[in-house]
Motif scaffolding. Structure first.
Motif, mmCIF file in Angstrom:
data_model
loop_
_atom_site.group_PDB
_atom_site.id
_atom_site.type_symbol
_atom_site.label_atom_id
_atom_site.label_comp_id
_atom_site.label_asym_id
_atom_site.label_seq_id
_atom_site.Cartn_x
_atom_site.Cartn_y
_atom_site.Cartn_z
ATOM 1 N N GLY A 176 -121.110 7.039 -53.505
ATOM 2 C CA GLY A 176 -121.244 5.984 -54.500
ATOM 3 C C GLY A 176 -120.205 4.878 -54.390
ATOM 4 N N LEU A 177 -119.320 4.951 -53.389
ATOM 5 C CA LEU A 177 -118.203 4.008 -53.300
ATOM 6 C C LEU A 177 -118.448 2.849 -52.328
ATOM 7 C CD1 LEU A 177 -115.284 6.596 -53.212
ATOM 8 C CD2 LEU A 177 -116.030 5.235 -55.169
ATOM 9 N N TYR A 178 -119.578 2.849 -51.658
ATOM 10 C CA TYR A 178 -119.826 1.895 -50.580
ATOM 11 C C TYR A 178 -119.582 0.453 -51.013
ATOM 12 C CZ TYR A 178 -122.425 -0.911 -47.186
ATOM 13 O OH TYR A 178 -122.785 -1.862 -46.272
ATOM 14 N N PHE A 179 -120.161 0.029 -52.123
ATOM 15 C CA PHE A 179 -120.098 -1.378 -52.510
ATOM 16 C C PHE A 179 -118.706 -1.773 -53.003
ATOM 17 C CE2 PHE A 179 -124.620 -0.497 -52.583
ATOM 18 C CZ PHE A 179 -125.105 -1.590 -51.879
ATOM 19 N N TYR A 180 -118.012 -0.864 -53.665
ATOM 20 C CA TYR A 180 -116.643 -1.172 -54.079
ATOM 21 C C TYR A 180 -115.766 -1.437 -52.862
ATOM 22 C CZ TYR A 180 -118.293 0.819 -58.451
ATOM 23 O OH TYR A 180 -119.028 1.079 -59.584
ATOM 24 N N LYS A 181 -115.885 -0.584 -51.856
ATOM 25 C CA LYS A 181 -115.051 -0.737 -50.666
ATOM 26 C C LYS A 181 -115.394 -2.018 -49.904
ATOM 27 C CE LYS A 181 -113.979 4.164 -49.990
ATOM 28 N NZ LYS A 181 -114.088 5.332 -49.083
ATOM 29 N N LYS A 182 -116.690 -2.330 -49.823
ATOM 30 C CA LYS A 182 -117.102 -3.560 -49.146
ATOM 31 C C LYS A 182 -116.575 -4.793 -49.876
ATOM 32 C CE LYS A 182 -119.605 -2.560 -45.483
ATOM 33 N NZ LYS A 182 -119.322 -3.108 -44.139
ATOM 34 N N ILE A 183 -116.710 -4.800 -51.187
ATOM 35 C CA ILE A 183 -116.252 -5.955 -51.971
ATOM 36 C C ILE A 183 -114.738 -6.091 -51.872
ATOM 37 C CG2 ILE A 183 -116.042 -6.923 -54.296
ATOM 38 C CD1 ILE A 183 -118.800 -5.618 -54.899
ATOM 39 N N ILE A 184 -114.020 -4.993 -52.100
ATOM 40 C CA ILE A 184 -112.553 -5.036 -52.092
ATOM 41 C C ILE A 184 -112.023 -5.466 -50.728
ATOM 42 C CG2 ILE A 184 -110.487 -3.578 -52.196
ATOM 43 C CD1 ILE A 184 -111.992 -1.989 -54.444
ATOM 44 N N SER A 185 -112.609 -4.949 -49.664
ATOM 45 C CA SER A 185 -112.082 -5.223 -48.327
ATOM 46 C C SER A 185 -112.326 -6.665 -47.878
ATOM 47 C CB SER A 185 -112.686 -4.253 -47.307
ATOM 48 O OG SER A 185 -114.087 -4.441 -47.200
ATOM 49 N N GLN A 186 -113.291 -7.345 -48.481
ATOM 50 C CA GLN A 186 -113.622 -8.712 -48.081
ATOM 51 C C GLN A 186 -113.262 -9.763 -49.134
ATOM 52 O OE1 GLN A 186 -117.711 -9.020 -46.536
ATOM 53 N NE2 GLN A 186 -117.694 -6.810 -46.214
ATOM 54 N N ALA A 187 -112.883 -9.321 -50.313
ATOM 55 C CA ALA A 187 -112.769 -10.234 -51.460
ATOM 56 C C ALA A 187 -111.728 -11.332 -51.271
ATOM 57 C CB ALA A 187 -112.452 -9.440 -52.729
#
Length: 240
Positions: A176-187
């Motif tokens: 369930g963490l996929y989108f959080y990690k994608k957003i945080i890593s690119q934000a």
């Protein structure tokens, strides 16, 4: 008010009550049958292409408003909502911060159609973009806000949710963490120097999201906050 009473009170006059009751008894959410829902004292159209807005998301909006007002007292903001669904988050923020420029994205064209309709119904101007997270996003923002899919594929959820609401908006890889990690890593590529990132999260995900965020925002405040049920429900990353 129980669901049957809600149905009788809010079902549009052009819809058949008996058919609506049958749909309710067959396990369809009453909000989809009625075709709309109240969110933050505004009306939003909903159908099976978008999640039904929930109380926790109202709390996300309320808390984000408070942080934004403190950090940006002039209220002239640039805000990005990722995974907008019905558009309830950006539309509500636009009503509160009318001078702000607000962009909302979703990977689903069907969801964006609902959100665009809701913006018109609520008389607000939002820029809607079809985008897979940041794929079609340009510019920099004071706030990135998101209530992304966060349910693990092996997690048990209520049948009424699993059988009716769009799986694209419910489930995510990596527990369930996929989108959080994608957003945080690119934000960082899409944020101004002073910023807020605001997330709604699953109740068991807070500490892992915070630890991941520290790798990318070691000098920012990273806060975990509870909802009205006293469950960990929100993560805020703030750079003052």
């Amino acid at each position: 008010m129980n669901e049957l009473d809600y149905l009788k009170k809010y079902l549009p006059k052009d819809k058949d009550l008996e058919e609506a009751i049958k749909r309710l008894n067959d396990g369809e959410p009453v909000q989809y049958i009625v075709g709309n829902v109240d969110f933050y004292n505004s009306n939003f159209v909903v159908n099976k292409n978008v999640l039904i807005p929930r109380r926790e998301t109202e709390e996300l909006v309320e808390k984000t408003k408070e942080y934004l007002t403190k950090l940006f007292p002039n209220n002239n903001l640039s805000i990005l909502d990722i995974g907008t669904g019905s558009g309830c988050i950006p539309i509500t923020l636009k009503k509160y911060f009318p001078n702000s420029n607000i962009t909302a994205s979703d990977i689903s064209q069907d969801a964006l159609e609902v959100a665009t309709n809701n913006a018109k119904l609520n008389n607000v101007d939002i820029t809607f973009i079809e985008s897979d997270i940041f794929s079609n996003i340009i510019g920099k923002y004071d706030c990135i806000i998101s209530n992304p899919p966060y349910i693990s594929y092996d997690e048990e959820i209520m049948d009424i949710v699993k059988n009716n609401e769009p799986h694209l908006a419910l489930f995510a890889e990596d527990n369930g963490l996929y989108f959080y990690k994608k957003i945080i890593s690119q934000a960082k590529n899409y944020l101004n120097e002073k910023f807020i990132i605001a997330f709604e999260i699953g109740e068991t995900q807070g500490w892992e999201i915070m630890e991941f965020a520290k790798n990318y925002f070691p000098n920012s405040k990273i806060l975990l906050e509870k909802d009205m049920q006293h469950l960990d429900r929100f993560v805020f990353i703030i750079n003052e």
